[in-house]
Design a protein around this motif. Structure first.
Motif, mmCIF file in Angstrom:
data_model
loop_
_atom_site.group_PDB
_atom_site.id
_atom_site.type_symbol
_atom_site.label_atom_id
_atom_site.label_comp_id
_atom_site.label_asym_id
_atom_site.label_seq_id
_atom_site.Cartn_x
_atom_site.Cartn_y
_atom_site.Cartn_z
ATOM 1 N N GLY B 76 0.610 -1.074 0.022
ATOM 2 C CA GLY B 76 -0.077 -0.074 -0.009
ATOM 3 C C GLY B 76 0.849 1.343 -0.051
ATOM 4 N N ASN B 77 1.933 1.181 -0.438
ATOM 5 C CA ASN B 77 2.918 2.415 -0.162
ATOM 6 C C ASN B 77 3.161 2.747 -1.833
ATOM 7 N N LEU B 78 2.291 3.834 -2.001
ATOM 8 C CA LEU B 78 2.436 4.346 -3.457
ATOM 9 C C LEU B 78 3.382 5.446 -3.667
ATOM 10 N N GLY B 79 4.097 5.939 -2.659
ATOM 11 C CA GLY B 79 5.211 6.942 -2.663
ATOM 12 C C GLY B 79 4.783 8.235 -3.103
ATOM 13 N N VAL B 80 5.569 9.099 -3.809
ATOM 14 C CA VAL B 80 5.313 10.368 -4.059
ATOM 15 C C VAL B 80 5.276 10.440 -5.561
ATOM 16 N N ASP B 81 4.689 11.575 -6.116
ATOM 17 C CA ASP B 81 4.838 11.872 -7.502
ATOM 18 C C ASP B 81 6.152 12.745 -7.629
ATOM 19 N N PHE B 82 6.376 13.096 -8.945
ATOM 20 C CA PHE B 82 7.382 13.841 -9.389
ATOM 21 C C PHE B 82 7.667 15.176 -8.563
ATOM 22 N N ASN B 83 6.491 15.741 -8.089
ATOM 23 C CA ASN B 83 6.647 17.176 -7.299
ATOM 24 C C ASN B 83 6.436 16.688 -5.766
ATOM 25 N N VAL B 85 4.666 14.955 -3.888
ATOM 26 C CA VAL B 85 3.298 15.197 -3.380
ATOM 27 C C VAL B 85 3.066 13.650 -3.137
ATOM 28 N N PRO B 86 2.528 13.011 -2.004
ATOM 29 C CA PRO B 86 2.238 11.617 -2.030
ATOM 30 C C PRO B 86 1.139 11.255 -2.800
ATOM 31 N N VAL B 87 1.272 10.146 -3.545
ATOM 32 C CA VAL B 87 0.211 9.774 -4.602
ATOM 33 C C VAL B 87 -0.944 9.120 -3.806
ATOM 34 N N ALA B 88 -0.788 8.415 -2.592
ATOM 35 C CA ALA B 88 -1.815 7.874 -2.005
ATOM 36 C C ALA B 88 -2.952 9.082 -1.743
ATOM 37 N N THR B 89 -2.631 10.167 -1.140
ATOM 38 C CA THR B 89 -3.660 11.051 -0.991
ATOM 39 C C THR B 89 -4.380 11.701 -2.270
ATOM 40 N N GLN B 90 -3.561 11.816 -3.290
ATOM 41 C CA GLN B 90 -4.177 12.299 -4.464
ATOM 42 C C GLN B 90 -5.242 11.189 -4.988
ATOM 43 N N LEU B 91 -4.942 9.957 -4.818
ATOM 44 C CA LEU B 91 -5.941 8.930 -5.178
ATOM 45 C C LEU B 91 -6.898 8.912 -4.320
ATOM 46 N N GLY B 92 -6.749 8.833 -2.992
ATOM 47 C CA GLY B 92 -7.573 9.024 -2.108
ATOM 48 C C GLY B 92 -8.683 10.082 -2.148
ATOM 49 N N ASP B 93 -8.227 11.361 -2.430
ATOM 50 C CA ASP B 93 -9.197 12.299 -2.977
ATOM 51 C C ASP B 93 -9.987 12.067 -4.065
ATOM 52 N N ALA B 94 -9.442 11.390 -5.120
ATOM 53 C CA ALA B 94 -10.284 11.441 -6.484
ATOM 54 C C ALA B 94 -11.061 10.284 -6.644
ATOM 55 N N TRP B 95 -10.629 9.033 -6.056
ATOM 56 C CA TRP B 95 -11.269 7.800 -6.211
ATOM 57 C C TRP B 95 -12.884 8.070 -5.880
#
Lengths: 342, 308
Positions: B76-83, B85-95
């Motif tokens: 469950g460790n999606l890491g960060v994007d190129f900026n 920013v944690p990928v998990a929070t972005q996905l968590g907001d969008a899904w």
């Protein structure tokens, strides 16, 4: 007996027969033209009586039954004339709601192919129980109990365990028993069986016919048995109506017809039954093809295939000549047919 | 059916491994250096590029990268994007937004598509049938972005009955029109499928039996006819849930919805593959699972189906 032959019943007068079909005309409007499927059929059934309607496919026997039942596809079908009186009331004039109540309660029907006639996605018990739930307002559990009783009555082994099975899990004969159980659920006064054994093995055929006869004895219902199988008819029927080209061509008590047919078509049918004592001889077949409903032969519809035909057969439509008692034949030369001279 | 389900679940494993490997491999094979354009007008300094490459493991062989990806996904460790920013929070907001949109679309598809199909199938050649045939043809021939922009302009700008774009929280009421747009193609197809199915079954023997049983017309149609006619329709709706989610890219773009589609779109144009890969992999998973559920549902709907 066939009252209307000896003493034609006047319109609206209630002669006492349970079900009377009088001068029924049904046609189908197709792109190729109007197909006259039923052309003035008259018959009647009394309580406890079995009428066998005999004829090849396209003779109008099933269409007549569907019209009685009110399950004719309209359009393309159209009832062009006649009456169907159930207990003296012309049901063709009844509003749909009253007509619906007669189905199942008064007149019920068993179809030829039980596999396609039963709904594939509902358990058989549910389908039988539906009769009680809709017509009688029974609760689910009461209706199911009655469904098990009915399955027992038509002798389905282990009815209690099989009540939740689906139609495809039964054999052909068992499925037809379920169809019958559903039809007799509400003790109808008339049961129409449209080729109930055609899709079954010969041994199973006899069992189903036996079951129908037994149920009829128990409940004194009138039975209309539609078939093209002369063998089925002989044992169970009281009287026979032979249909050809949408008309009744001969009507008679069953033994009279077997002993001495009075119409060339019935005679041809009887002669085409394979017989053990004539083994090795060529089987008799009626020459020619069944009539095209879109383009009926003039005069007597059977004349192109008839060994007795004379010139006037092509012009004059033969009425149903009374012969004796309840017998009648729609052949100008029925005397010759009965005498056996050809 | 239990054994069948287990076998189908086991079959998912090689499919998932294969597709996710392909996604990982293909994404990094795309032309263009994802780090080259990140420093404004000037090319990025070599030190930045090499630091990024080593942070995201791009200097490793592809199999090692893939192994790393699998480990991250499973933990469950999606890491960060190129900026960073944690990928998990972005996905968590969008899904949740996309799921809400997709479910709303399926509901619209089912309700409108099935009702239209039933009505037109029952009265074939009648007025309703003609209206449905023409309007479904209309919807089927319009690309989604045309329907989308048209409704946005008509309802949002001209008549102002909706807000032209959806706010950040994407409440249900604001999602109705976008969901309608997303559903439009499948809705038309559902209507046609239902119509065909109804027409086919209406003349069937068991419907004739139901009439002969003296059932009311409502019961003949509503229970006996519908129950059989809806089997293919429901399986179609089920298989399409997965493609609705990926199909939301265009709709989310038009209405500015911050769901998976929008996120994926921005990530692809920004060449930020740390976001593309997990979203694409999740879409594959959604698709596979919804297909499995449909196959199981089919057996529930049609007792003649047997699993072995």
């Amino acid at each position: 007996m066939v009252e209307v032959l000896s003493e034609p019943a006047g319109r609206g007068s209630y002669s006492g027969a349970l079900l009377e079909v009088e001068d029924l005309h049904v046609e189908f409007h197709t792109r190729q033209g109007v197909a006259k499927a039923v052309n003035g059929v008259t018959y009647s059934v009394n309580p406890g009586e079995t009428l066998a309607v005999l004829g090849e496919s396209g003779s109008g026997k099933s269409v007549t039954a569907q019209t009685i039942m009110g399950i004719l596809d309209m359009p393309p079908g159209r009832i062009a004339g006649g009456q169907i009186r159930f207990r003296g009331v012309d049901i063709l004039k009844l509003p749909e709601d009253q007509r619906r109540r007669i189905r199942g309660e008064g007149i019920a029907m068993v179809f030829q192919d039980a596999l396609s006639a039963l709904n594939p996605v509902f358990p058989v018990g549910w389908q039988i129980a539906e009769m009680f739930r809709i017509h009688r307002g029974s609760s689910r559990s009461d209706a199911k109990k009655k469904a098990v009783e009915l399955m027992d009555r038509v002798r389905i082994p282990g009815a209690r365990d099989r009540v939740n099975d689906f139609p495809h899990q039964f054999s052909g004969g068992m499925r037809q028993r379920i169809m019958i159980a559903m039809a007799i659920a509400l003790d109808p006064e008339i049961l129409i069986a449209d080729e109930p054994t055609t899709a079954l093995d010969v041994t199973v055929q006899a069992q189903i016919m036996g079951l129908l006869a037994e149920l009829q004895r128990d409940s004194n219902m009138g039975l209309i048995l539609i078939t093209h199988d002369l063998g089925v008819v002989a044992d169970v029927a009281d009287k026979i109506a032979v249909m050809y080209g949408g008309r009744i061509v001969e009507t008679a008590p069953v033994h009279d017809l077997y002993a001495n047919p009075a119409h060339p078509y019935s005679k041809g049918l009887l002669e085409s039954i394979p017989r053990v004592d004539l083994k090795g001889q060529e089987l008799y077949a009626i020459k020619g093809m069944p009539p095209n409903l879109l383009d009926m032969p003039s005069g007597c519809a059977f004349h192109p295939r008839c060994p007795y035909r004379r010139e006037d057969c092509a012009t004059a439509v033969p009425p149903l000549y009374p012969i004796s008692g309840s017998r009648g034949s729609a052949c100008h030369y029925w005397r010759e047919v009965v005498d056996g001279s050809r | 059916m239990g054994r069948y389900t287990i076998r189908r679940l086991l079959q998912l494993i090689p499919v998932l491994l294969g597709t996710t490997f392909l996604i990982n491999y293909m994404v990094w094979q795309l032309p263009g250096d994802p780090f080259a354009g990140r420093c404004g007008q000037r090319p990025c300094p070599d030190s930045y590029v090499s630091a990024m490459r080593s942070q995201f493991g791009l200097d490793q062989p592809i199999l090692v990268q893939y192994w790393q990806f699998l480990k991250n996904m499973l933990t469950g460790n999606l890491g960060v994007d190129f900026n960073q920013v944690p990928v998990a929070t972005q996905l968590g907001d969008a899904w949740p937004i996309t799921i809400r949109l997709a479910l709303l679309a399926v509901a619209i598809e089912a309700v409108i598509g099935i009702s239209a199909g039933v009505l037109s199938g029952l009265k074939r050649g009648g007025f309703i049938d003609n209206v449905v045939t023409i309007s479904t043809l209309f919807l089927l021939s319009l690309p989604v972005f045309v329907t989308g922009f048209l409704l946005q302009w008509l309802l949002g700008v001209q008549f102002q009955v909706i807000t032209p774009t959806v706010s950040d929280e994407a409440p249900i009421m604001e999602l109705i029109v976008p969901a309608f747009v997303l559903a439009s193609l499948n809705m038309a197809f559902t209507a046609r499928l239902t119509r065909t199915s109804i027409v086919e079954n209406r003349r069937s023997d068991y419907v004739r039996t139901a009439i002969a049983k003296g059932l009311t017309n409502r019961r003949v149609v509503g229970v006996h006819l519908l129950r059989n006619s809806l089997i293919p329709v429901l399986t179609f709706l089920g298989t399409e849930v997965g493609s609705l989610m990926s199909g939301a890219i265009i709709t989310e773009g038009i209405f500015n919805i911050h769901g998976i589609g929008g996120l994926l779109y921005r990530a692809i144009t920004g060449q930020d593959y740390t976001i593309v890969v997990p979203i694409a992999s999740l879409l594959v998973l959604v698709y596979l699972v919804s297909n499995l559920l449909v196959d199981l549902l089919y057996g529930v709907l049609d007792p003649r189906i047997r699993y072995e």
